[in-house]
Design an enzyme around this catalytic site. Structure first.
Site, PDB file in Angstrom:
ATOM      1  N   ARG A  84      67.137  49.856  42.193  1.00 29.08           N
ATOM      2  CA  ARG A  84      65.980  50.102  41.327  1.00 29.08           C
ATOM      3  C   ARG A  84      66.437  50.719  40.010  1.00 29.08           C
ATOM      4  O   ARG A  84      67.395  51.491  39.976  1.00 29.08           O
ATOM      5  CB  ARG A  84      64.987  51.044  42.026  1.00 29.08           C
ATOM      6  CG  ARG A  84      64.204  50.389  43.145  1.00 29.08           C
ATOM      7  CD  ARG A  84      63.171  51.326  43.738  1.00 29.08           C
ATOM      8  NE  ARG A  84      63.774  52.445  44.429  1.00 29.08           N
ATOM      9  CZ  ARG A  84      63.940  53.645  43.924  1.00 29.08           C
ATOM     10  NH1 ARG A  84      63.505  53.917  42.701  1.00 29.08           N
ATOM     11  NH2 ARG A  84      64.519  54.592  44.620  1.00 29.08           N
ATOM     12  N   TYR A 225      66.124  42.215  42.076  1.00 27.74           N
ATOM     13  CA  TYR A 225      66.519  43.027  43.231  1.00 27.74           C
ATOM     14  C   TYR A 225      65.423  43.944  43.768  1.00 27.74           C
ATOM     15  O   TYR A 225      64.773  44.667  42.992  1.00 27.74           O
ATOM     16  CB  TYR A 225      67.721  43.915  42.844  1.00 27.74           C
ATOM     17  CG  TYR A 225      68.503  44.373  44.055  1.00 27.74           C
ATOM     18  CD1 TYR A 225      69.430  43.521  44.638  1.00 27.74           C
ATOM     19  CD2 TYR A 225      68.280  45.613  44.641  1.00 27.74           C
ATOM     20  CE1 TYR A 225      70.131  43.913  45.772  1.00 27.74           C
ATOM     21  CE2 TYR A 225      68.979  46.001  45.768  1.00 27.74           C
ATOM     22  CZ  TYR A 225      69.907  45.144  46.329  1.00 27.74           C
ATOM     23  OH  TYR A 225      70.596  45.518  47.451  1.00 27.74           O
ATOM     24  N   LYS A 234      57.280  49.111  46.073  1.00 28.75           N
ATOM     25  CA  LYS A 234      57.193  50.354  45.295  1.00 28.75           C
ATOM     26  C   LYS A 234      56.110  50.262  44.215  1.00 28.75           C
ATOM     27  O   LYS A 234      55.407  51.233  43.949  1.00 28.75           O
ATOM     28  CB  LYS A 234      58.542  50.665  44.656  1.00 28.75           C
ATOM     29  CG  LYS A 234      59.690  50.758  45.651  1.00 28.75           C
ATOM     30  CD  LYS A 234      59.431  51.792  46.705  1.00 28.75           C
ATOM     31  CE  LYS A 234      60.621  51.953  47.629  1.00 28.75           C
ATOM     32  NZ  LYS A 234      60.384  52.966  48.651  1.00 28.75           N
ATOM     33  N   HIS A 254      55.205  57.832  50.253  1.00 32.35           N
ATOM     34  CA  HIS A 254      56.535  57.313  50.554  1.00 32.35           C
ATOM     35  C   HIS A 254      56.949  57.880  51.923  1.00 32.35           C
ATOM     36  O   HIS A 254      57.806  58.751  52.004  1.00 32.35           O
ATOM     37  CB  HIS A 254      57.501  57.772  49.449  1.00 32.35           C
ATOM     38  CG  HIS A 254      58.832  57.104  49.468  1.00 32.35           C
ATOM     39  ND1 HIS A 254      59.944  57.662  48.892  1.00 32.35           N
ATOM     40  CD2 HIS A 254      59.241  55.915  49.975  1.00 32.35           C
ATOM     41  CE1 HIS A 254      60.980  56.846  49.047  1.00 32.35           C
ATOM     42  NE2 HIS A 254      60.575  55.800  49.698  1.00 32.35           N
ATOM     43  N   SER A 276      64.672  58.188  48.989  1.00 35.14           N
ATOM     44  CA  SER A 276      65.331  56.924  49.316  1.00 35.14           C
ATOM     45  C   SER A 276      66.699  57.163  49.948  1.00 35.14           C
ATOM     46  O   SER A 276      67.433  58.068  49.531  1.00 35.14           O
ATOM     47  CB  SER A 276      65.516  56.109  48.030  1.00 35.14           C
ATOM     48  OG  SER A 276      64.279  55.966  47.385  1.00 35.14           O
ATOM     49  N   CYS A 278      67.653  58.366  52.794  1.00 35.53           N
ATOM     50  CA  CYS A 278      67.874  59.624  53.528  1.00 35.53           C
ATOM     51  C   CYS A 278      67.573  59.435  55.011  1.00 35.53           C
ATOM     52  O   CYS A 278      67.264  60.400  55.712  1.00 35.53           O
ATOM     53  CB  CYS A 278      66.991  60.739  52.978  1.00 35.53           C
ATOM     54  SG  CYS A 278      67.612  61.428  51.451  1.00 35.53           S
ATOM     55  N   ASP A 303      58.741  53.115  55.623  1.00 31.96           N
ATOM     56  CA  ASP A 303      58.915  53.474  54.209  1.00 31.96           C
ATOM     57  C   ASP A 303      57.631  53.938  53.513  1.00 31.96           C
ATOM     58  O   ASP A 303      57.690  54.815  52.670  1.00 31.96           O
ATOM     59  CB  ASP A 303      59.498  52.277  53.447  1.00 31.96           C
ATOM     60  CG  ASP A 303      60.049  52.648  52.077  1.00 31.96           C
ATOM     61  OD1 ASP A 303      60.673  53.721  51.959  1.00 31.96           O
ATOM     62  OD2 ASP A 303      59.854  51.882  51.120  1.00 31.96           O
ATOM     63  N   ARG A 402      71.363  45.731  51.410  1.00 32.33           N
ATOM     64  CA  ARG A 402      70.105  45.797  52.168  1.00 32.33           C
ATOM     65  C   ARG A 402      69.970  44.670  53.182  1.00 32.33           C
ATOM     66  O   ARG A 402      70.594  43.620  53.057  1.00 32.33           O
ATOM     67  CB  ARG A 402      68.930  45.684  51.192  1.00 32.33           C
ATOM     68  CG  ARG A 402      68.870  46.785  50.143  1.00 32.33           C
ATOM     69  CD  ARG A 402      68.263  48.035  50.697  1.00 32.33           C
ATOM     70  NE  ARG A 402      68.210  49.127  49.734  1.00 32.33           N
ATOM     71  CZ  ARG A 402      67.221  50.028  49.702  1.00 32.33           C
ATOM     72  NH1 ARG A 402      66.231  49.965  50.555  1.00 32.33           N
ATOM     73  NH2 ARG A 402      67.256  51.006  48.839  1.00 32.33           N
TER      74      ARG A 402
HETATM   75  C1  OXD Z   1      63.723  53.070  48.204  1.00 32.91           C
HETATM   76  C2  OXD Z   1      63.513  51.925  49.122  1.00 32.91           C
HETATM   77  O1  OXD Z   1      64.500  52.946  47.251  1.00 32.91           O
HETATM   78  O2  OXD Z   1      62.787  52.126  50.106  1.00 32.91           O
HETATM   79  O3  OXD Z   1      63.102  54.112  48.428  1.00 32.91           O
HETATM   80  O4  OXD Z   1      64.028  50.829  48.876  1.00 32.91           O
HETATM   81 MN    MN Z   2      61.731  53.966  50.040  1.00 33.47          MN
END
Ligand code: OXD
Ligand code: MN
Length: 623
Positions: A84, A225, A234, A254, A276, A278, A303, A402
């Site tokens: 991102r 991406y 998001k 989130h 993100s 974690c 998520d 991913r």
């Molecule tokens: C993030 C995702 O970046 O879930 O939080 O992809």
């Molecule tokens: Mn996320």
């Protein structure tokens, strides 16, 4: 209705598309972007297979060995397009203060003037895919519809796995239903007769991820991406939905959502916000460790959560997504066996490495196989061997590589994951990645204290976003890159929830703050994490049931050593103290950072948070 035509390009809309606003918008956008053709996605398996084959023919996809990984593909992105792009992400509200100091802002008219020439002709030589999707179970009163126009077939097939995508969406949309228009282009038009020279077209120089919250529009330019391109995730489900939630009295967060069932069959649901990369996916698929016979953890989402107060006095949550777009490196059968099982078939991998027998590999998998392969093709298409890695430090998989996989692949999927009514939330968990200072777990004594904990959450940055890694940044509610309006107004919205819920006799979920990532003096993680986090989850349930007394600390109620179920884990009291201790000097420094954070957010910052800080400072001084 007759399909509108423009400039010789027939819209060719299927007869079942009857929404007048949608048809007019597609015609306008086609006139602007000038694609060679328009493809209306119906979401069928046949269409998915056809588009995947097209991506194989174009070199974007490599079909993996069907004996090893049936129905699966590997895509490798342009090296400039791997995460991102937060510095290119904008909230274009009419007033700058409504975007707030944590978002990039430009006024809508200026942004439209900037984007207009970029989108003019941006799809030349390409197909424009019309991708209708529902965020949330089709027809759920908590769900919302989006339609993404994109010149990327990769996006179309990913959306099939990540959302409820296809024809049925048009039935819900009807003639005049509402949808969020999501414009996406890779920003790489082709001249007449020109062919792509790359398998990942994108715009290496110019990227814009733009949201107009007032008109609920998303415009994304230049990237193919993840969160930059799969606009339901998001952009819609967090940035646009958070503003909708604020106006309509609900929450877009989130957060993972999981179910925990006790051996007696009592079921609890918790929603957890973590920045993100974690471990949200790991936590949402947790396998209870030794000593927890009869306990079951099931996944509703990994998520994002959309949460609404309900007339029965509880807050109900749905997962607006239908799949997982998770970080591959570090995932293995020790860290997340349910995830590894989910990845057995029908997966799109992006930026992982390719094995010589046509399977995938990433850093962390060696824990399963007992070693690293002798040879791989890395995510950039280069030869990779352990010797090369040693010499150059090259990673086989990009750290933000991913997998995209449908939720129904998950063996731990909760039976209510697709329930339009959602699941009742018993607790919220907030956690950052902190090697020092923040204890393993504390429970907020009040809603206000919980909002304070979440609002001041910090985390060491990860590869999910472009930029420096390992630096502590404040990430309130894990929403820093995802809140579509002023962060202080967002805090107030959370505080208002308490009164809204209390007035109607609601039971507020408890709020907990966790940190799985404390390190010892040698720089090693002390808490084992992963499945062992069940021990913390169990303490939370004991607190919900009034069965654990806890101990008051200056930052909430903490567990006593004897209150944690230790069966099956060798973790002594000294180790426990290392992960739970509250160090006065460290907290004095931490509170200075809270002060700086609140100074940045001074506009509209709720006074209650400043009062809570003063109370914490007083307790710290008395320690
Ligand atoms: C993030 C995702 O970046 O879930 O939080 O992809
Ligand atoms: Mn996320």
């Amino acid at each position: 209705m007759n399909a509108p035509t423009m400039q010789g390009l027939n819209l060719n809309a299927p007869a079942y598309v009857k929404n007048a606003r949608l048809l007019a918008w597609v015609a306008d956008m086609a006139a602007l972007c000038k694609p060679d053709s328009i493809f209306w996605c119906d979401g069928s398996q046949a269409e998915y297979d056809q588009l995947c084959q097209q991506l194989v023919n174009a070199g974007t996809f490599k079909k993996l060995n069907p004996a090893k990984r049936p129905g699966s593909f590997l895509a490798c992105s342009d090296p400039s397009d791997v995460a991102r792009v937060e510095d290119r992400t904008y909230i274009c509200s009419a007033q700058k203060e409504d975007a707030g100091p944590t978002n990039n802002w430009m006024n809508p008219a200026d942004m439209r003037a900037t984007l207009q020439p970029l989108f003019d002709g941006c799809m030349k030589g390409r197909t424009m895919y019309v991708v209708p999707f529902s965020m949330g179970p089709l027809g759920s009163h908590i769900a919302h519809i989006g339609v993404e126009l994109t010149d990327s077939a990769y996006v179309a097939v990913n959306q099939k796995l990540m959302t409820r995508m296809g024809k049925a969406v048009y039935d819900v949309l009807g003639v005049d239903g509402e949808f969020v228009p999501c414009m996406h282009t890779v920003g790489a038009p082709l001249a007449a007769g020109e062919k792509d020279t790359t398998s990942w077209p994108c715009n290496a120089k110019t990227k814009y991820i733009v949201h107009y919250p007032e008109t609920r529009e998303i415009w994304s330019y230049g990237s193919g991406y993840g969160g930059n391109a799969l606009l339901g995730k998001k952009c819609l489900a967090l940035r646009i939905a958070s503003t909708m939630g604020r106006n309509q009295g609900w929450l877009a967060e989130h957060m993972l959502i999981l179910g925990v069932t006790s051996p007696e069959g009592k079921k609890y649901h918790v929603a957890g916000a973590f920045p993100s990369a974690c471990g949200k996916t790991n936590f949402s698929m947790l396998v209870p460790p030794a000593g927890f016979d009869g306990w079951k953890v099931t996944t509703i989402g990994d998520d994002i959560a959309w949460i609404k107060p309900h007339a029965d006095g509880k807050m109900y949550a749905i997962n607006p997504e239908a799949g997982y777009f998770g970080v591959a490196p570090g995932t293995n059968t020790l860290t997340n066996p349910n995830c590894m099982a989910s990845l057995d078939k029908d997966v799109i991998f992006t930026n992982v490495a390719l094995t010589d027998d046509g399977d995938v590999w990433w850093e962390g998998m060696e824990k399963d196989t007992g070693g690293v392969p002798d040879h791989l093709i890395d995510w950039q298409g280069k030869d990779w061997t352990p010797a090369i890695a040693k010499e150059t430090g090259a990673k086989a998989a990009h750290p933000n590589a991913r997998f995209t996989v449908g939720a129904t692949n998950n063996p731990a999927l909760d039976s209510a994951w697709d329930d339009p009514a959602g699941v009742p939330i018993d607790a919220f968990i907030f956690g950052g990645r902190r090697s020092t200072t923040v204890p393993l777990v504390t429970e907020a004594r009040t809603w206000m204290e919980g909002v304070y904990m979440a609002a001041t959450m910090g985390s060491e940055t990860t590869a999910a976003a472009f930029g420096a890694q390992g630096v502590v940044r404040r990430d309130p509610f894990a929403m820093l890159p995802f809140c579509g309006y002023n962060m202080s107004d967002y805090f107030q919205h959370w505080l208002d929830m308490e009164h809204k819920l209390e007035e109607s006799g609601h039971t507020l979920p408890k709020i907990f703050c966790v940190n799985w990532f404390r390190k010892d003096e040698a720089g090693k993680f002390v808490w084992p994490g992963y499945g062992e986090n069940m021990r913390v989850l169990k303490w939370m349930i004991d607190r919900i049931e009034g069965q654990a007394q806890g101990a008051d600390t200056m930052f909430g109620v903490a567990p006593q050593y004897a209150e944690i179920t230790w069966t099956g884990l060798d973790f002594n009291e000294a180790q426990f103290n290392t992960v739970t201790s509250i160090d006065k000097a460290a907290w004095t420094e931490e509170l200075k950072l809270h002060t700086a954070h609140f100074e940045q957010l001074a506009y509209h910052l709720p006074q209650g948070l400043l009062d809570t800080k003063a109370a914490i400072e007083k307790r710290l001084a008395d320690m």
